[in-house]
Design an enzyme around this catalytic site. Structure first.
Site, PDB file in Angstrom:
ATOM      1  N   THR A 143      -7.136   4.194  -1.314  1.00 31.85           N
ATOM      2  CA  THR A 143      -6.847   2.765  -1.169  1.00 31.85           C
ATOM      3  C   THR A 143      -7.960   1.844  -1.674  1.00 31.85           C
ATOM      4  O   THR A 143      -7.722   0.991  -2.523  1.00 31.85           O
ATOM      5  CB  THR A 143      -6.560   2.449   0.310  1.00 31.85           C
TER       6      THR A 143
ATOM      7  N   HIS B  25       1.983   8.391   5.594  1.00 33.66           N
ATOM      8  CA  HIS B  25       1.030   9.364   6.149  1.00 33.66           C
ATOM      9  C   HIS B  25       1.611  10.070   7.363  1.00 33.66           C
ATOM     10  O   HIS B  25       1.475  11.291   7.515  1.00 33.66           O
ATOM     11  CB  HIS B  25      -0.261   8.650   6.591  1.00 33.66           C
TER      12      HIS B  25
ATOM     13  N   HIS C  93      -2.679  11.194  -0.049  1.00 32.09           N
ATOM     14  CA  HIS C  93      -2.913  10.801  -1.437  1.00 32.09           C
ATOM     15  C   HIS C  93      -4.407  10.926  -1.671  1.00 32.09           C
ATOM     16  O   HIS C  93      -5.159  11.201  -0.737  1.00 32.09           O
ATOM     17  CB  HIS C  93      -2.420   9.369  -1.677  1.00 32.09           C
TER      18      HIS C  93
ATOM     19  N   ASP D 103       0.831  -1.212   0.000  1.00 32.51           N
ATOM     20  CA  ASP D 103       0.000   0.000   0.000  1.00 32.51           C
ATOM     21  C   ASP D 103       0.866   1.263   0.000  1.00 32.51           C
ATOM     22  O   ASP D 103       1.770   1.412   0.823  1.00 32.51           O
ATOM     23  CB  ASP D 103      -0.909  -0.019   1.242  1.00 32.51           C
TER      24      ASP D 103
ATOM     25  N   ASP E  92       2.405   2.857   3.158  1.00 29.24           N
ATOM     26  CA  ASP E  92       1.344   3.862   3.277  1.00 29.24           C
ATOM     27  C   ASP E  92       1.256   4.436   4.697  1.00 29.24           C
ATOM     28  O   ASP E  92       1.259   5.656   4.883  1.00 29.24           O
ATOM     29  CB  ASP E  92       0.007   3.243   2.872  1.00 29.24           C
TER      30      ASP E  92
ATOM     31  N   ASP F 214      -1.390   0.691  -4.791  1.00 28.27           N
ATOM     32  CA  ASP F 214      -2.640   1.365  -5.142  1.00 28.27           C
ATOM     33  C   ASP F 214      -2.450   2.824  -5.533  1.00 28.27           C
ATOM     34  O   ASP F 214      -3.187   3.366  -6.343  1.00 28.27           O
ATOM     35  CB  ASP F 214      -3.648   1.222  -3.994  1.00 28.27           C
ATOM     36  N   HIS F 215      -1.458   3.474  -4.945  1.00 24.86           N
ATOM     37  CA  HIS F 215      -1.259   4.913  -5.165  1.00 24.86           C
ATOM     38  C   HIS F 215       0.090   5.303  -4.588  1.00 24.86           C
ATOM     39  O   HIS F 215       0.751   4.485  -3.924  1.00 24.86           O
ATOM     40  CB  HIS F 215      -2.364   5.724  -4.465  1.00 24.86           C
TER      41      HIS F 215
HETATM   42 ZN   LIG Z   1      -3.551   2.857   0.059  1.00 20.92          ZN
END
Ligand SMILES: [Zn+2]
Length: 477
Positions: free
Chosen positions: A72, A195, A339, A36, A191, A238-239
């Site tokens: 996500t 963050h 994101h 992620d 991820d 995912d990103h």
């Molecule tokens: Zn994600």
């Protein structure tokens, strides 16, 4: 001469059968892994020898265009359905469906309502309907009952379960007496740390190194289980992630009376549901509120986002410029990395690497769409893809020549929900594959029959000689 002909025909049959066998897409196994929030350029931020090992012995796509919004749940559902968010229905991590009169919230783990997921068909359902089995280790949505079904094997979501334990389950499922042909593996980092730290923080470097070590562990385990050259391993995410700052906050309360609307999703795409009769008032208050905020009425949302034709997309969305953060006011939670922004931004883009018998070696491709993964998976698993927004044609150059020969296409059109336009979609259909197999088999059988006939004819005199030779000792006895 005759024995040579017989030998040659056997060799031909053996070669044809082995080629046919190796081309059978339904013999392919696939392990899809998502780290992620692994941004495309993290590969170069610190040494990532295991990612580069896969790039050297497999394929790498430099730019992966994921879907809007770059969150996500919407993107993970795209990876396994090939659909844009407006078509698969998971339009955000936080949603309200006015028809169902229900909310969906990742923050409250209120994601187990099947009705939010039933607008699309995740790949494990199609795979299982085709007679195969699937194993999912924490993949988002895999422990939700969708269309009254679950993956054949799955782990109920629990973020405290280690990466090693998730890998152990995947290996177990791939080595069952009746092994799975599709595995799905999910890991929450980088991820989570992205963050909290912000992607520009030097502290992200050990986080990325740790992901590389985890990939190394997965490779080791696949090798130990003798799966490394058997399973097609696809590594994606995912990103990406972008750096935010407390100097770049847009406070909605400064511009808009909080009694006029409900904030369904917050940042960086604020999903705004005005109170009845207050639509124009809310829109006018916001549209010129902040230079780094672009406000759209639902019908004005740019076509390129494919983010309009779904009742879960709210009447007004307000989209922050990259690196800007939308809050109601400064008492709301703020994170240093985020994101969800425009999917045209490079910092929102994920990774894509793959290794295995179906893929070329040491091959780099410039660009693909994340929706293209789905028809690729369906092709590898030899299942017929339901309508989707991807294209196998866009990614067929990732495949080895043997796997590529089995690729064929048919064009069709479909009308998606809430959409007046019909859209083209593309499916990998096995027609040409079966035609090729059938023709090949007929040629082999005909050749074999002719050879046998030739053999019998050429052996007739020898047979009568042989019979008399055999008869002689018997008579003597
Ligand atoms: Zn994600």
């Amino acid at each position: 001469m005759t024995s040579k002909l017989l030998w040659m025909s056997f060799v031909l049959v053996a070669i044809t059968s082995s080629i046919t066998f190796s081309l059978q897409p339904d013999r392919q196994k696939v392990l899809l892994v998502s780290f992620d929030g692994f941004r495309w350029d993290y590969l170069y931020r610190v040494p990532t020898p295991h990612f580069h090992y896969i790039m050297k012995y497999g394929v790498h796509v430099k730019q992966v265009n994921n879907i809007f919004i770059t969150k996500t749940y919407p993107n993970h559902y795209t990876l396994i359905t090939g659909l844009f968010a407006e078509s698969h229905g998971i339009v955000a991590n936080e949603m309200f469906d006015p028809i169902l009169n229900k909310s969906f919230s990742l923050d409250h783990m209120n994601v187990y309502d099947s009705e939010f997921w039933d607008e699309a068909m995740p790949i494990w359902i199609t795979n299982q309907k085709a007679g195969h089995t699937t194993g999912a280790a924490m993949w988002p949505g895999a422990d939700v009952q969708i269309h009254k079904s679950f993956p054949s094997y799955y782990m109920p979501y629990n973020e405290s379960i280690s990466f090693e334990d998730r890998v152990a389950k995947i290996i177990e499922w791939f080595t069952l007496k009746e092994p799975i042909n599709l595995g799905l593996l999910y890991w929450e980092d980088p991820d989570d740390m992205g963050h909290h730290l912000g992607p520009d923080s030097p502290l992200m470097e050990p986080v990325i190194s740790d992901i590389d070590s985890k990939l190394g562990y997965l490779i080791d385990m696949l090798k130990k289980a003798k799966l490394w050259n058997v399973v097609n391993l696809i590594i994606t995410s995912d990103h990406g992630m972008t750096q935010c700052s407390e100097d770049r906050i847009i406070e909605l309360d400064l511009y808009l009376d909080k009694d006029l609307y409900t904030l369904i999703d917050q940042s960086p795409v604020a999903a705004i549901l005005p109170r009845e009769g207050k639509f124009e008032e809310v829109y006018e208050a916001l549209v010129h509120a902040h230079p780094n905020l672009t406000v759209y009425k639902k019908e004005e949302i740019p076509e390129r986002w494919h983010y309009k034709y779904n009742s879960r997309i709210q009447p007004i969305i307000a989209v922050a410029d990259e690196g800007w953060y939308i809050l109601r006011n400064k008492s709301d939670d703020f994170l240093l990395g985020n994101h969800g922004y425009d999917n045209a931004f490079a910092e929102m883009h994920p990774i894509f690497l793959a290794h295995g018998p179906a893929f070329r070696k040491n091959f780099t491709k410039e660009v693909m769409n994340s929706t293209d993964l789905y028809p690729l998976l369906c092709h590898l698993l030899n299942i017929t893809a339901p309508p989707h927004n991807g294209s196998l044609r866009n990614v067929q150059d990732l495949l080895s020549s043997a796997t590529l020969r089995a690729v064929s296409y048919t064009q069709s059109t479909t009308v998606f929900r809430d959409t007046s336009k019909s859209r083209e979609y593309e499916q990998g259909q096995p027609y040409a594959y079966f035609l090729g197999i059938s023709l090949g088999s007929i040629i082999v059988i005909v050749f074999f029959v002719i050879s046998i006939k030739h053999l019998i004819r050429s052996q007739i005199p020898a047979f009568s000689d042989m019979q008399s030779e055999i008869a002689q000792p018997l008579l003597q006895a």
